[in-house]
Design a protein around this motif. Structure first.
Motif, short mmCIF file in Angstrom:
data_model
loop_
_atom_site.label_atom_id
_atom_site.label_comp_id
_atom_site.label_asym_id
_atom_site.label_seq_id
_atom_site.Cartn_x
_atom_site.Cartn_y
_atom_site.Cartn_z
N ILE A 152 0.84 -1.20 0.00
CA ILE A 152 0.00 0.00 0.00
C ILE A 152 0.87 1.24 0.00
O ILE A 152 0.56 2.24 -0.64
N ASN A 153 2.01 1.22 0.69
CA ASN A 153 2.92 2.36 0.82
C ASN A 153 4.12 2.16 -0.11
O ASN A 153 5.22 1.88 0.34
N PHE A 154 3.91 2.33 -1.38
CA PHE A 154 4.95 2.04 -2.37
C PHE A 154 5.76 3.28 -2.74
O PHE A 154 6.78 3.17 -3.43
N GLU A 155 5.38 4.47 -2.34
CA GLU A 155 6.09 5.69 -2.75
C GLU A 155 7.47 5.76 -2.10
O GLU A 155 7.75 5.09 -1.11
N SER A 156 8.34 6.57 -2.63
CA SER A 156 9.71 6.72 -2.13
C SER A 156 9.73 7.77 -1.03
O SER A 156 8.98 8.74 -1.06
N VAL A 157 10.63 7.57 -0.06
CA VAL A 157 10.78 8.52 1.05
C VAL A 157 12.26 8.80 1.26
O VAL A 157 13.11 8.01 0.88
N ASP A 158 12.54 9.94 1.85
CA ASP A 158 13.92 10.28 2.19
C ASP A 158 14.25 9.71 3.56
O ASP A 158 13.49 9.88 4.52
N VAL A 159 15.40 9.04 3.65
CA VAL A 159 15.87 8.49 4.93
C VAL A 159 17.16 9.22 5.26
O VAL A 159 18.12 9.22 4.48
N ASN A 160 17.18 9.86 6.45
CA ASN A 160 18.33 10.63 6.87
C ASN A 160 19.10 9.84 7.92
O ASN A 160 18.58 9.51 8.97
N PHE A 161 20.37 9.50 7.63
CA PHE A 161 21.22 8.76 8.56
C PHE A 161 22.09 9.67 9.40
O PHE A 161 22.93 9.21 10.15
N GLY A 162 21.92 10.94 9.30
CA GLY A 162 22.72 11.89 10.07
C GLY A 162 23.89 12.40 9.25
O GLY A 162 24.14 13.58 9.18
N PHE A 163 24.60 11.52 8.61
CA PHE A 163 25.74 11.92 7.78
C PHE A 163 25.41 11.81 6.30
O PHE A 163 26.13 12.34 5.45
N ALA A 164 24.31 11.13 5.95
CA ALA A 164 23.90 10.99 4.55
C ALA A 164 22.38 10.87 4.50
O ALA A 164 21.73 10.47 5.47
N SER A 165 21.85 11.22 3.36
CA SER A 165 20.42 11.12 3.15
C SER A 165 20.21 10.31 1.88
O SER A 165 20.88 10.51 0.87
N VAL A 166 19.25 9.38 1.95
CA VAL A 166 19.00 8.48 0.82
C VAL A 166 17.51 8.46 0.53
O VAL A 166 16.69 8.48 1.45
N ARG A 167 17.17 8.38 -0.74
CA ARG A 167 15.78 8.24 -1.13
C ARG A 167 15.55 6.76 -1.42
O ARG A 167 16.15 6.18 -2.30
N VAL A 168 14.63 6.15 -0.64
CA VAL A 168 14.38 4.72 -0.71
C VAL A 168 12.88 4.48 -0.82
O VAL A 168 12.09 5.20 -0.19
N PRO A 169 12.47 3.46 -1.59
CA PRO A 169 11.05 3.13 -1.63
C PRO A 169 10.59 2.71 -0.22
O PRO A 169 11.30 2.02 0.51
N LEU A 170 9.42 3.13 0.17
CA LEU A 170 8.88 2.85 1.51
C LEU A 170 8.74 1.35 1.74
O LEU A 170 8.96 0.86 2.85
N VAL A 171 8.43 0.61 0.66
CA VAL A 171 8.32 -0.85 0.78
C VAL A 171 9.64 -1.43 1.26
O VAL A 171 9.69 -2.25 2.18
N LEU A 172 10.71 -1.02 0.64
CA LEU A 172 12.04 -1.53 1.00
C LEU A 172 12.40 -1.12 2.42
O LEU A 172 12.94 -1.93 3.20
N LEU A 173 12.08 0.10 2.80
CA LEU A 173 12.37 0.58 4.15
C LEU A 173 11.60 -0.24 5.20
O LEU A 173 12.15 -0.64 6.23
N ILE A 174 10.35 -0.54 4.91
CA ILE A 174 9.53 -1.33 5.85
C ILE A 174 10.10 -2.74 5.97
O ILE A 174 10.25 -3.27 7.09
N LEU A 175 10.41 -3.36 4.86
CA LEU A 175 10.94 -4.73 4.89
C LEU A 175 12.29 -4.79 5.60
O LEU A 175 12.54 -5.71 6.40
N ILE A 176 13.15 -3.82 5.35
CA ILE A 176 14.45 -3.79 6.04
C ILE A 176 14.25 -3.59 7.54
O ILE A 176 14.90 -4.25 8.36
#
Length: 136
Positions: A23-47
């Motif tokens: 349902i949440n397939f759109e991409s989101v920005d993930v901020n690690f503090g030293f880097a920022s990455v744009r990742v699909p929300l599906v992948l972020l949830i599964l990880i």
């Protein structure tokens, strides 16, 4: 039965997580503090789910190792206690045999004493009868 219930609950959770991820397939920005990455929300949830499962697995493994150590310690204590009890049983059996021998000896001595008394009384009767015979 407990494992079956756990498996069913696990399958239901996996299906819910998969549906939520789809349902949440759109991409989101993930901020690690030293880097920022744009990742699909599906992948972020599964990880995130996989990392959570890994953490739970590690914690349960640590608890299992502790329980196994405790089990081994208790098992050693049980073996030591069994050895002590076996030793005590052997000592008691030896004492029992010794007491049986003493009892046999004591009863043998009592029997000898009774027989000696019987012999003495018979000798006394013989002496009395001999006296009566000699008087006649």
């Amino acid at each position: 039965m407990k494992k079956q219930i756990t498996t069913i609950i696990g399958i239901i959770l996996i299906i819910v997580i998969a549906l939520f991820a789809l349902i949440n397939f759109e991409s989101v920005d993930v901020n690690f503090g030293f880097a920022s990455v744009r990742v699909p929300l599906v992948l972020l949830i599964l990880i995130s789910v996989l990392v959570g499962a890994l953490i739970i697995f590690l914690l349960s493994s640590i608890l299992n190792v502790k329980k196994n150590r405790q089990y081994r310690g208790l098992e050693q204590q049980s073996e030591q206690r069994q050895a002590e009890l076996t030793h005590q049983i052997q000592e008691l059996q030896a004492s029992l045999k010794e007491l049986e021998i003493r009892l046999k000896n004591a009863s043998g001595k009592q029997e000898l004493g009774v027989k000696d008394q019987q012999i003495s009384s018979l000798e006394a009767e013989i002496d009395q009868l001999s006296e009566k015979l000699s008087q006649k």
